[in-house]
Design an enzyme around this catalytic site. Sequence first.
Site, short mmCIF file in Angstrom:
data_model
loop_
_atom_site.label_atom_id
_atom_site.label_comp_id
_atom_site.label_asym_id
_atom_site.label_seq_id
_atom_site.Cartn_x
_atom_site.Cartn_y
_atom_site.Cartn_z
N TYR A 156 0.72 -1.14 0.03
CA TYR A 156 -0.07 -0.04 0.09
C TYR A 156 0.79 1.28 0.10
O TYR A 156 0.70 2.15 -0.82
CB TYR A 156 -0.82 -0.02 1.36
CG TYR A 156 -1.87 1.17 1.29
CD1 TYR A 156 -3.09 1.25 0.15
CD2 TYR A 156 -1.48 2.24 2.01
CE1 TYR A 156 -3.79 2.29 0.33
CE2 TYR A 156 -2.47 3.32 1.87
CZ TYR A 156 -3.59 3.36 1.43
OH TYR A 156 -4.25 4.56 1.34
N LYS A 160 1.24 4.22 -3.13
CA LYS A 160 0.80 5.83 -2.88
C LYS A 160 2.14 6.70 -3.10
O LYS A 160 1.77 7.55 -3.53
CB LYS A 160 0.40 5.77 -1.34
CG LYS A 160 -1.05 5.03 -1.13
CD LYS A 160 -2.05 5.34 -2.27
CE LYS A 160 -3.45 4.93 -2.05
NZ LYS A 160 -4.42 5.27 -2.87
N1 LIG Z 1 -9.76 6.38 4.49
C1 LIG Z 1 -8.63 7.00 4.66
O1 LIG Z 1 -8.34 7.31 5.74
C2 LIG Z 1 -7.67 6.73 3.62
C3 LIG Z 1 -6.38 7.70 3.79
C4 LIG Z 1 -5.64 7.98 3.12
C5 LIG Z 1 -5.83 7.46 1.52
N2 LIG Z 1 -7.05 7.06 1.15
C6 LIG Z 1 -7.12 6.42 -0.13
O2 LIG Z 1 -8.65 7.27 -0.49
C7 LIG Z 1 -9.06 6.56 -1.57
C8 LIG Z 1 -10.51 6.12 -1.38
O3 LIG Z 1 -10.19 5.50 0.07
P1 LIG Z 1 -11.86 5.17 0.94
O4 LIG Z 1 -11.61 5.09 2.20
O5 LIG Z 1 -12.78 5.85 0.51
O6 LIG Z 1 -12.12 3.33 0.50
P2 LIG Z 1 -13.03 2.99 -0.50
O7 LIG Z 1 -12.73 1.36 -0.25
O8 LIG Z 1 -14.44 3.23 0.40
O9 LIG Z 1 -13.06 3.27 -1.81
C9 LIG Z 1 -12.23 2.58 -2.67
C10 LIG Z 1 -13.15 2.26 -4.12
O10 LIG Z 1 -12.32 1.65 -4.99
C11 LIG Z 1 -13.15 0.63 -5.48
N3 LIG Z 1 -12.32 -0.47 -6.14
C12 LIG Z 1 -11.58 -1.45 -5.61
N4 LIG Z 1 -10.75 -2.04 -6.63
C13 LIG Z 1 -11.06 -1.59 -7.63
C14 LIG Z 1 -10.74 -1.58 -9.15
N5 LIG Z 1 -9.90 -2.75 -9.55
N6 LIG Z 1 -11.46 -0.95 -9.95
C15 LIG Z 1 -12.25 0.02 -9.53
N7 LIG Z 1 -12.76 0.25 -8.32
C16 LIG Z 1 -12.17 -0.36 -7.48
C17 LIG Z 1 -13.80 -0.05 -4.22
O11 LIG Z 1 -15.16 -0.79 -4.86
C18 LIG Z 1 -14.25 1.13 -3.50
O12 LIG Z 1 -15.81 1.80 -3.68
C19 LIG Z 1 -8.17 5.33 -1.74
O13 LIG Z 1 -7.00 5.54 -2.76
C20 LIG Z 1 -7.41 5.10 -0.59
O14 LIG Z 1 -6.21 4.54 -0.59
C21 LIG Z 1 -7.84 6.57 2.04
#
Ligand SMILES: NC(=O)c1ccc[n+]([C@@H]2O[C@H](COP(=O)([O-])OP(=O)(O)OC[C@H]3O[C@@H](n4cnc5c(N)ncnc54)[C@H](O)[C@@H]3O)[C@@H](O)[C@H]2O)c1
Length: 262
Positions: A156, A160
């Site tokens: 991960y 990133k």
């Molecule tokens: N939640 C946090 O604290 C946090 C912190 C830093 C970064 N992020 C980043 O923010 C983004 C969204 O995270 P989130 O917390 O909303 O997670 P989430 O799991 O709710 O959203 C991720 C989405 O990506 C979709 N996905 C997974 N594999 C896929 C694929 N092969 N093709 C298309 N879609 C696909 C999933 O179905 C999901 O809807 C991610 O890139 C995550 O790494 C999140």
Amino acid sequence: MALLTGRVAVVSGGGGDIGGGIARRFAKEGAALAICDLSLEKAEKVARQIRSDGGRAIAIAVDVSQAEQCEAAAMQTVVEFGKITTLVNASATVSPDGNVEKIALADWRRALDVNFTGMFLMCKYVLPHIREARGGAIVNIASSHGHFGLPGRSAYCSTKAAVMHFTRVLAIDYGPENIRANTISPGPIDTERSLRRYGTRENSNRVRGVGQVLGRTGTVEEVAAAAAFLASDEASFVTGTDLLVDGGQTSFKGSSLERYGS
Ligand SMILES: NC(=O)c1ccc[n+]([C@@H]2O[C@H](COP(=O)([O-])OP(=O)(O)OC[C@H]3O[C@@H](n4cnc5c(N)ncnc54)[C@H](O)[C@@H]3O)[C@@H](O)[C@H]2O)c1
């Protein structure tokens, strides 16, 4: 005047918490949305919500690791809305924890395929349409974990960090065509994904929030506000940069005990 009037945005991972929040905010700012997600059900839910609030949105099932599906999603968006001006890449897969010896090669490859190559593919097939629209903006979602490492999460964290450097070069390559590219690095944001890891919102806040500069975790809306800024003309001279939306997490090297006592 809304920030994104007349824009057409593709949001990958748009069925997720952060992607969905960004899509909803973009719709409020006047953009039409193509919500792309591995889960059509989740994408439909976000699109329906936007439409019921009076916005324009379609849902498209896309596995971003599959080139032909990314290309088809871009085409479908243009057929529906006539152009694309904006791309947000928010999709990410969930990778099992473990050190290098424990991570299965298939899990490593899946993390790279979805979190990194998927971003490359979405850019590859959407960029010609943004060029045709005479410019626009790309916002790629990285993470504070691309700035610092975490034990057992090499897949991960590495993807990133790669997203940030990829986006810098994207900005260099496409700047002359009036296409800006930036990343957002969210820190500890309250989402279902983080709840799955930390169990409850209270525990998530205890582990990830209290020791941070602002003493709390962030919200999806706070990430969406940053994305709306970067996608809009308000950020017309901002490209090739990373915007940390992390409540100061990356700047704070202490521990919660040092800050608050035991
Ligand atoms: N939640 C946090 O604290 C946090 C912190 C830093 C970064 N992020 C980043 O923010 C983004 C969204 O995270 P989130 O917390 O909303 O997670 P989430 O799991 O709710 O959203 C991720 C989405 O990506 C979709 N996905 C997974 N594999 C896929 C694929 N092969 N093709 C298309 N879609 C696909 C999933 O179905 C999901 O809807 C991610 O890139 C995550 O790494 C999140």
